[in-house]
Design a protein around this motif. Structure first.
Motif, PDB file in Angstrom:
ATOM      1  N   GLU A 118     -21.692 -73.080  19.637  1.00  0.00           N
ATOM      2  CA  GLU A 118     -20.555 -73.914  20.017  1.00  0.00           C
ATOM      3  C   GLU A 118     -19.501 -73.917  18.916  1.00  0.00           C
ATOM      4  O   GLU A 118     -19.811 -73.780  17.741  1.00  0.00           O
ATOM      5  N   THR A 119     -18.272 -74.095  19.342  1.00  0.00           N
ATOM      6  CA  THR A 119     -17.168 -74.408  18.450  1.00  0.00           C
ATOM      7  C   THR A 119     -16.355 -75.466  19.165  1.00  0.00           C
ATOM      8  O   THR A 119     -16.677 -75.846  20.291  1.00  0.00           O
ATOM      9  N   ASP A 120     -15.312 -75.966  18.544  1.00  0.00           N
ATOM     10  CA  ASP A 120     -14.523 -76.986  19.230  1.00  0.00           C
ATOM     11  C   ASP A 120     -13.040 -76.640  19.200  1.00  0.00           C
ATOM     12  O   ASP A 120     -12.620 -75.654  18.587  1.00  0.00           O
ATOM     13  N   LYS A 146     -19.679 -67.863  21.588  1.00  0.00           N
ATOM     14  CA  LYS A 146     -19.684 -69.310  21.398  1.00  0.00           C
ATOM     15  C   LYS A 146     -18.839 -69.926  22.506  1.00  0.00           C
ATOM     16  O   LYS A 146     -17.865 -69.323  22.970  1.00  0.00           O
ATOM     17  N   LEU A 176     -24.402 -75.383  16.415  1.00  0.00           N
ATOM     18  CA  LEU A 176     -23.157 -74.823  15.902  1.00  0.00           C
ATOM     19  C   LEU A 176     -23.134 -73.300  15.972  1.00  0.00           C
ATOM     20  O   LEU A 176     -22.061 -72.693  15.902  1.00  0.00           O
ATOM     21  N   SER A 177     -24.286 -72.685  16.153  1.00  0.00           N
ATOM     22  CA  SER A 177     -24.321 -71.224  16.301  1.00  0.00           C
ATOM     23  C   SER A 177     -23.861 -70.790  17.688  1.00  0.00           C
ATOM     24  O   SER A 177     -23.530 -69.623  17.897  1.00  0.00           O
ATOM     25  N   MET A 195     -16.275 -72.923  23.488  1.00  0.00           N
ATOM     26  CA  MET A 195     -15.394 -73.942  22.935  1.00  0.00           C
ATOM     27  C   MET A 195     -15.605 -75.197  23.769  1.00  0.00           C
ATOM     28  O   MET A 195     -15.155 -75.266  24.922  1.00  0.00           O
ATOM     29  N   ASP A 203     -11.334 -76.332  15.728  1.00  0.00           N
ATOM     30  CA  ASP A 203     -11.672 -75.102  15.007  1.00  0.00           C
ATOM     31  C   ASP A 203     -10.882 -73.909  15.553  1.00  0.00           C
ATOM     32  O   ASP A 203     -10.368 -73.088  14.794  1.00  0.00           O
ATOM     33  N   VAL A 204     -10.784 -73.817  16.873  1.00  0.00           N
ATOM     34  CA  VAL A 204     -10.027 -72.721  17.490  1.00  0.00           C
ATOM     35  C   VAL A 204      -8.546 -72.850  17.145  1.00  0.00           C
ATOM     36  O   VAL A 204      -7.897 -71.875  16.756  1.00  0.00           O
ATOM     37  N   VAL A 241     -15.197 -66.220  22.108  1.00  0.00           N
ATOM     38  CA  VAL A 241     -15.174 -67.664  22.294  1.00  0.00           C
ATOM     39  C   VAL A 241     -14.649 -67.890  23.701  1.00  0.00           C
ATOM     40  O   VAL A 241     -13.569 -67.418  24.051  1.00  0.00           O
TER      41      VAL A 241
END
Length: 131
Positions: free
Chosen positions: A26-28, A112, A23-24, A114, A31-32, A86
Motif C-alpha cells: 500500500e501507499t497513500d 502497490k 506498507l509493502s 494507493m 506519498d503519490v 501503483v
C-alpha cells in the motif's frame, strides 16, 4: 467492557512485521502526490477503472488509464519487469484497484495500491488533471 484493551496488543516485533507487510502493498495519496510534486516518480501510476470519458474528466496527474480488464502480459511488455505499478480506483467503495493489483501480481509485477483512490485524493484537497 474494555473494547480497546479486551484483546492484548501485538508484540512490537509482530506489529513491525504487520505494518511492514501492509506498507509493502500500500501507499497513500500524500506519498503519490509528494513523489509527483518532487519529480521523483519511480513508479507507473495506473487509473484502473472507468471509461476513457470518465478518465478524461478527472484523474490523478501523471496517471495512465489502463482498466484492470486490459492488464495482460502483452500489454505490460511496454515496461521492464521490475517496474513498480501503483494502482488506484474510485475509492474505498470500489474494488477495481484490488482487482488490478491481484492481476499485476499474478503477472509477476511489483504493485502497490494507493489507498483512498479518487475519494482520498479529493479528501486531501489535491488537484485533479483532465485531458
Amino acid at each position: 467492557m474494555r473494547y480497546v484493551t479486551e484483546i492484548q496488543a501485538a508484540s512490537p516485533q509482530d506489529a513491525i512485521a504487520h505494518f511492514q507487510r501492509r506498507l509493502s502493498v500500500e501507499t497513500d495519496c500524500d506519498d503519490v502526490y509528494s513523489a509527483t510534486k518532487s519529480g521523483e516518480v519511480d513508479f507507473v501510476l495506473l487509473h484502473v477503472v472507468g471509461s476513457p470519458e470518465t478518465f478524461a474528466r478527472r484523474h490523478l496527474p501523471g496517471a495512465l488509464h489502463l482498466p484492470h480488464r486490459y492488464l495482460t502480459e502483452a500489454r505490460l511488455r511496454e515496461w521492464p519487469p521490475e517496474t513498480l505499478f501503483v494502482v488506484y480506483c474510485a475509492g474505498p467503495h470500489c474494488n477495481g484497484a484490488d482487482r488490478a493489483a491481484l492481476k499485476l501480481a499474478q503477472l509477476g509485477r511489483p504493485v502497490k495500491i494507493m489507498i483512498g483512490g479518487l475519494t482520498g485524493w479529493a479528501d486531501e484537497g489535491l488537484a485533479f488533471a483532465s485531458s
